[in-house]
Design a protein around this motif. Structure first.
Motif, PDB file in Angstrom:
ATOM      1  N   UNK A  90       0.789  -1.227   0.000  1.00  0.00           N
ATOM      2  CA  UNK A  90       0.000   0.000   0.000  1.00  0.00           C
ATOM      3  C   UNK A  90       0.822   1.278   0.000  1.00  0.00           C
ATOM      4  N   UNK A  91       2.029   1.258   0.559  1.00  0.00           N
ATOM      5  CA  UNK A  91       2.864   2.453   0.474  1.00  0.00           C
ATOM      6  C   UNK A  91       3.351   2.620  -0.958  1.00  0.00           C
ATOM      7  N   UNK A 151       0.680  12.882  -6.266  1.00  0.00           N
ATOM      8  CA  UNK A 151      -0.765  12.644  -6.394  1.00  0.00           C
ATOM      9  C   UNK A 151      -1.426  12.240  -5.084  1.00  0.00           C
ATOM     10  N   UNK A 152      -0.753  12.483  -3.956  1.00  0.00           N
ATOM     11  CA  UNK A 152      -1.426  12.346  -2.664  1.00  0.00           C
ATOM     12  C   UNK A 152      -1.410  10.979  -2.034  1.00  0.00           C
ATOM     13  N   UNK A 153      -0.461  10.109  -2.376  1.00  0.00           N
ATOM     14  CA  UNK A 153      -0.298   8.818  -1.711  1.00  0.00           C
ATOM     15  C   UNK A 153       0.854   8.903  -0.714  1.00  0.00           C
ATOM     16  N   UNK A 154       0.701   8.268   0.429  1.00  0.00           N
ATOM     17  CA  UNK A 154       1.805   8.237   1.384  1.00  0.00           C
ATOM     18  C   UNK A 154       2.904   7.310   0.877  1.00  0.00           C
ATOM     19  N   UNK A 155       4.145   7.791   0.967  1.00  0.00           N
ATOM     20  CA  UNK A 155       5.330   7.041   0.565  1.00  0.00           C
ATOM     21  C   UNK A 155       6.041   6.477   1.787  1.00  0.00           C
ATOM     22  N   UNK A 156       6.057   7.245   2.852  1.00  0.00           N
ATOM     23  CA  UNK A 156       6.786   6.876   4.067  1.00  0.00           C
ATOM     24  C   UNK A 156       6.113   7.551   5.256  1.00  0.00           C
ATOM     25  N   UNK A 157       6.060   6.848   6.383  1.00  0.00           N
ATOM     26  CA  UNK A 157       5.467   7.396   7.600  1.00  0.00           C
ATOM     27  C   UNK A 157       6.338   6.997   8.788  1.00  0.00           C
ATOM     28  N   UNK A 242      -3.112  15.786   2.454  1.00  0.00           N
ATOM     29  CA  UNK A 242      -3.094  14.398   2.924  1.00  0.00           C
ATOM     30  C   UNK A 242      -3.350  14.327   4.422  1.00  0.00           C
ATOM     31  N   UNK A 243      -2.677  15.177   5.189  1.00  0.00           N
ATOM     32  CA  UNK A 243      -2.878  15.193   6.637  1.00  0.00           C
ATOM     33  C   UNK A 243      -4.309  15.599   6.979  1.00  0.00           C
ATOM     34  N   UNK A 244      -4.848  16.573   6.236  1.00  0.00           N
ATOM     35  CA  UNK A 244      -6.205  17.020   6.499  1.00  0.00           C
ATOM     36  C   UNK A 244      -7.227  15.927   6.260  1.00  0.00           C
ATOM     37  N   UNK A 245      -7.095  15.207   5.137  1.00  0.00           N
ATOM     38  CA  UNK A 245      -8.005  14.099   4.832  1.00  0.00           C
ATOM     39  C   UNK A 245      -7.860  12.988   5.865  1.00  0.00           C
ATOM     40  N   UNK A 246      -6.625  12.709   6.242  1.00  0.00           N
ATOM     41  CA  UNK A 246      -6.344  11.626   7.197  1.00  0.00           C
ATOM     42  C   UNK A 246      -7.059  11.874   8.525  1.00  0.00           C
ATOM     43  N   UNK A 247      -6.916  13.076   9.066  1.00  0.00           N
ATOM     44  CA  UNK A 247      -7.522  13.376  10.366  1.00  0.00           C
ATOM     45  C   UNK A 247      -9.027  13.566  10.254  1.00  0.00           C
ATOM     46  N   UNK A 248      -9.488  14.016   9.107  1.00  0.00           N
ATOM     47  CA  UNK A 248     -10.928  14.165   8.916  1.00  0.00           C
ATOM     48  C   UNK A 248     -11.616  12.808   8.856  1.00  0.00           C
ATOM     49  N   UNK A 275      -5.613   5.133   4.037  1.00  0.00           N
ATOM     50  CA  UNK A 275      -5.741   6.321   3.169  1.00  0.00           C
ATOM     51  C   UNK A 275      -5.320   5.985   1.739  1.00  0.00           C
ATOM     52  N   UNK A 276      -4.185   5.303   1.597  1.00  0.00           N
ATOM     53  CA  UNK A 276      -3.697   4.948   0.263  1.00  0.00           C
ATOM     54  C   UNK A 276      -4.643   3.999  -0.448  1.00  0.00           C
ATOM     55  N   UNK A 277      -5.162   3.012   0.291  1.00  0.00           N
ATOM     56  CA  UNK A 277      -6.084   2.042  -0.320  1.00  0.00           C
ATOM     57  C   UNK A 277      -7.342   2.742  -0.814  1.00  0.00           C
ATOM     58  N   UNK A 278      -7.909   3.602   0.003  1.00  0.00           N
ATOM     59  CA  UNK A 278      -9.137   4.307  -0.376  1.00  0.00           C
ATOM     60  C   UNK A 278      -8.881   5.221  -1.572  1.00  0.00           C
ATOM     61  N   UNK A 279      -7.748   5.898  -1.554  1.00  0.00           N
ATOM     62  CA  UNK A 279      -7.367   6.782  -2.670  1.00  0.00           C
ATOM     63  C   UNK A 279      -7.174   5.967  -3.947  1.00  0.00           C
ATOM     64  N   UNK A 280      -6.537   4.825  -3.824  1.00  0.00           N
ATOM     65  CA  UNK A 280      -6.265   3.944  -4.964  1.00  0.00           C
ATOM     66  C   UNK A 280      -7.545   3.413  -5.591  1.00  0.00           C
ATOM     67  N   UNK A 281      -8.524   3.133  -4.752  1.00  0.00           N
ATOM     68  CA  UNK A 281      -9.787   2.575  -5.237  1.00  0.00           C
ATOM     69  C   UNK A 281     -10.751   3.644  -5.748  1.00  0.00           C
ATOM     70  N   UNK A 282     -10.333   4.907  -5.649  1.00  0.00           N
ATOM     71  CA  UNK A 282     -11.189   5.976  -6.152  1.00  0.00           C
ATOM     72  C   UNK A 282     -12.478   6.098  -5.382  1.00  0.00           C
ATOM     73  N   UNK A 283     -12.387   5.959  -4.067  1.00  0.00           N
ATOM     74  CA  UNK A 283     -13.562   6.058  -3.208  1.00  0.00           C
ATOM     75  C   UNK A 283     -14.002   7.515  -3.157  1.00  0.00           C
ATOM     76  N   UNK A 284     -14.995   7.873  -3.924  1.00  0.00           N
ATOM     77  CA  UNK A 284     -15.407   9.263  -4.078  1.00  0.00           C
ATOM     78  C   UNK A 284     -16.435   9.707  -3.054  1.00  0.00           C
ATOM     79  N   UNK A 285     -16.717   8.880  -2.042  1.00  0.00           N
ATOM     80  CA  UNK A 285     -17.685   9.283  -1.033  1.00  0.00           C
ATOM     81  C   UNK A 285     -17.107  10.307  -0.064  1.00  0.00           C
TER      82      UNK A 285
END
Length: 345
Positions: A90-91, A151-157, A242-248, A275-285
């Motif tokens: 996922x990373x 494009x907004x995917x996490x690479x490293x945490x 990315x941080x904003x979406x993550x905490x929201x 976050x990466x999985x949802x972004x990858x799947x195009x979860x538009x909700x």
């Protein structure tokens, strides 16, 4: 899991049904999660996601799912362990901005891998440790380093550093680890002014307007450095989003948790992977220091391992700023010529 609509699934678990099903398959096939005599995999995962999404206590989950507190705790940790095994899937692997990029935000930063920044996540720690975890705002937090792609995917945490730790210190630790952040020679990440402008990490000019809010209401750059900062801020803002979406999305990151420090660090990583999985799947909700162990690709050149300032890197930034301003000037002249030609017609 009983069939429910995408909207209901999103409200409960913060992802649609298709994404939830894919997560269950991944946790089964890669994460090593197994159904038990009394609980299927989808219920285990649903309990885990519900806790992350709404930050509810164990006794609330006992009532909602009709399970004992010990059962909920056991399966929560099993799913969390399974999530840690999904890191390599996922990373995202970093990819530099190509020479022929036409992305309005990133075409100015050739060979850039993305952006990084630190964010503070509130947590509860034992009383003797509170002084170390108290940040400059007086809150008890952990300082989390996040690195994301264009494009907004996490690479490293890297979570777990005390809230009192400076961002630069956390970054130094990240690049020094055996499985830490790797920056190949000739490539770099965008960072804000709290970091050193050095090889591999491109910071804006200090003492100049920078934040996007400063460019509203028709304000324009007054010099080359301000123009560079405006472009830099526009691109680097991806990590802030990315941080904003993550905490929201995950309420467990918005208020202090009662989980042990080590467990909470793993929860932060799990939220980034989700976050990466949802972004990858195009979860538009949707309108103790620990890191995730990942495989490091072999490189032709040794990665950057120090954060010292250098005249060479300062010159690189100046040249890049001048290049950006020259392009702006050429575009402006071309625009004026087009207008003049239309007037003469």
């Amino acid at each position: 899991m009983v069939s429910i609509s995408d909207l209901a699934c999103f409200n409960l678990l913060r992802m649609n049904r298709a994404t939830f099903d894919k997560l269950c398959y991944m946790l089964r096939d890669v994460g090593g999660l197994k159904p038990s005599k009394h609980m299927l995999i989808d219920e285990q995962v649903a309990i885990f996601l519900h806790i992350l999404a709404h930050h509810v206590k164990n006794r609330v989950i006992q009532h909602n799912f009709g399970r004992s507190g010990e059962t909920i705790s056991r399966y929560f940790n099993l799913v969390l362990n399974g999530m840690m095994r999904l890191g390599n899937m996922l990373l995202k692997k970093p990819e530099p901005v190509p020479e022929d990029s036409n992305d309005d935000k990133w075409k100015w930063f050739k060979h850039c891998l993305g952006a990084l920044d630190g964010t503070h996540v509130k947590m509860r720690v034992p009383s003797p440790d509170k002084a170390r975890y108290r940040n400059r705002k007086g809150e008890i937090t952990t300082n989390v380093l996040g690195v994301c792609s264009q494009d907004g995917y996490f690479i490293y945490v890297l979570p777990g550093w005390e809230g009192s730790a400076a961002d630069g210190r956390v970054l130094r630790d990240a690049i020094s680890r055996r499985n830490g952040l790797r920056v190949p020679q000739g490539q770099y990440y965008l960072v804000d002014a709290r970091y050193t402008n050095c090889e591999g990490f491109l910071a804006p000019y200090r003492g100049q307007r920078y934040h996007l809010s400063e460019w509203r209401e028709g304000r324009h750059p007054r010099n080359v450095r301000e123009y560079f900062n405006m472009r830099h801020s526009s691109a680097r803002n991806v990590i802030e989003r990315c941080f904003g979406i993550l905490k929201s999305r995950w309420a467990i990151l918005r208020s202090p948790s009662f989980y042990p420090i080590r467990t909470y660090n793993r929860i932060i990583i799990a939220c980034c992977l989700l976050h990466n999985l949802i972004h990858q799947e195009g979860d538009l909700l949707e309108d103790e220091v620990e890191e995730l162990e990942v495989d490091v690709d072999r490189m032709d050149y040794p990665p950057i391992q120090n954060l010292d300032t250098s005249d060479e890197w300062a010159t690189f930034r100046d040249n890049l700023a001048n290049e950006c301003s020259m392009l702006l000037l050429l575009i402006g002249l071309l625009h004026e010529r087009v207008i003049l030609s239309l007037v003469t017609l």
